[in-house]
Write an enzyme that holds these catalytic residues in place. Structure first.
Site, PDB file in Angstrom:
ATOM      1  N   ASP A 133       3.398  39.535  94.440  1.00  0.00           N
ATOM      2  CA  ASP A 133       2.998  40.934  94.304  1.00  0.00           C
ATOM      3  C   ASP A 133       2.918  41.268  92.822  1.00  0.00           C
ATOM      4  OD1 ASP A 133       3.112  43.503  96.473  1.00  0.00           O
ATOM      5  OD2 ASP A 133       3.292  44.036  94.351  1.00  0.00           O
ATOM      6  N   HIS A 178     -12.518  49.025 113.549  1.00  0.00           N
ATOM      7  CA  HIS A 178     -12.821  50.447 113.680  1.00  0.00           C
ATOM      8  C   HIS A 178     -13.918  50.720 114.711  1.00  0.00           C
ATOM      9  CE1 HIS A 178     -10.233  51.261 110.264  1.00  0.00           C
ATOM     10  NE2 HIS A 178     -10.842  50.301 109.610  1.00  0.00           N
TER      11      HIS A 178
END
Length: 343
Positions: free
Chosen positions: A37, A184
């Protein structure tokens, strides 16, 4: 360039990445897990916390370069839409910039790497990574896609059949039931699905409830979760961890032969329905974001997985209406990909 077999790197050490790592530790899936990260504090905090889990897998903080030498990379990092975005195009551009920054930081990557994308927009990320790493077979770069929607579809079909049959103690056998398209805009491939060997389109009680089914497989539940707690990650993390576990355990127990791999030339052959059914029985079929050659873009499609990634696409016939919906998905995905480039 060194390849580290058995290493899984998770890029993005937030809640989703940390939950995936936790699941993999519990199942001893990998030899080593690297958390990567941009925030040093988040990575160190997650590693210290996850190191408390009793596991034969080691976990540590890693670099982007180290991630590029892994067997499998799970990409969870993304940039959410915000009020500063003037429109969707601006968010797509920011997303692509983030992805290219990550890909550049990982480079050079070895050709045997596999990359699983959970980030949104998943189809854009998968297609962009396949373009950025042309020496890696597209069979090795894929996204989580509509696997969760497909799981919801199968569960709904079983529930519907249990309430409409006299013998509800025996669960219905659901085969060839897939949600394709995008997360979606999922499209239920009704004309391919079978319930106890019968076409789903031949069962009146299912036909009458198709509008209900469309709501079940959609992201409606995700929207409800996000309204209440900000983000939904447990289902996604569980699905990603199951896929990683399936790939890594196959990799550690299977000898690479012509029967369980495909040529690294970018070709993705389609399977017959019979071979797809056999693969489904062994839990090898996943509905992932992949490059579908006949549409020349990435979208969610059922694939058979093996120890080198995607073995082949499942060939599913679509009705005229389903084909129209998929054509709209393809048009939207192509437009998103083009809009992500700077003018």
């Amino acid at each position: 360039m060194v390849h580290h077999p058995g290493r899984v790197s998770i890029i993005g050490a937030g809640t989703l990445g940390g939950t995936i790592a936790y699941s993999l530790l519990l199942t001893n899936t990998a030899k080593e897990i690297l958390l990567v990260d941009m925030s040093h504090n988040i990575v160190q905090g997650q590693v210290l916390d996850l190191a408390e889990v009793q596991s034969t897998t080691t976990i540590r903080a890693g670099t982007f370069k180290e991630a590029g030498q892994s067997t499998l990379v799970v990409l969870t990092a993304d940039t959410a839409p915000n009020d500063a975005d003037k429109d969707r195009q601006q968010w797509l551009k920011r997303s692509r910039h983030l992805l290219l920054s990550i890909a550049s930081s990982m480079s050079p990557v070895h050709s045997d790497i596999m990359i699983l994308v959970t980030s949104d927009p998943v189809d854009l990320y998968v297609q962009s990574l396949q373009s950025y790493f042309p020496h890696v077979s597209p069979n090795r770069i894929f996204g989580l896609g509509t696997t969760m929607a497909t799981d919801r579809l199968v569960a709904w079909l079983r529930e519907m059949m249990s309430t409409s049959t006299a013998n509800a103690t025996i669960p219905a056998e659901i085969t060839d039931a897939y949600c394709i398209g995008t997360q979606h805009s999922p499209v239920v491939a009704w004309h391919h699905a079978k319930v106890d060997g019968m076409p789903a389109t031949a069962l009146p009680n299912l036909i009458a409830q198709r509008s209900v089914c469309n709501k079940v497989v959609s992201n409606h539940r995700r929207y409800l979760i996000c309204e209440r707690k900000g983000k939904a990650w447990f289902g996604e993390a569980s699905t990603a961890a199951r896929l990683v576990h399936a790939i890594m355990k196959t990799s550690s127990t299977t000898t690479t032969t012509a029967t369980n791999t495909i040529a690294l030339d970018g070709a993705v052959p389609s399977s017959s329905s019979s071979s797809a059914a056999a693969a489904a029985a062994n839990n090898q079929v996943w509905v992932l974001s992949v490059n579908v050659p006949k549409y020349e873009c990435c979208l969610s499609w059922p694939v058979v997985m093996c120890n080198t990634g995607i073995q082949h696409l499942v060939d599913i016939p679509l009705s005229t209406d389903e084909q129209t919906q998929i054509s709209q998905v393809v048009e939207s995905n192509v437009a998103d990909f083009q809009a992500s480039f700077d003018n």
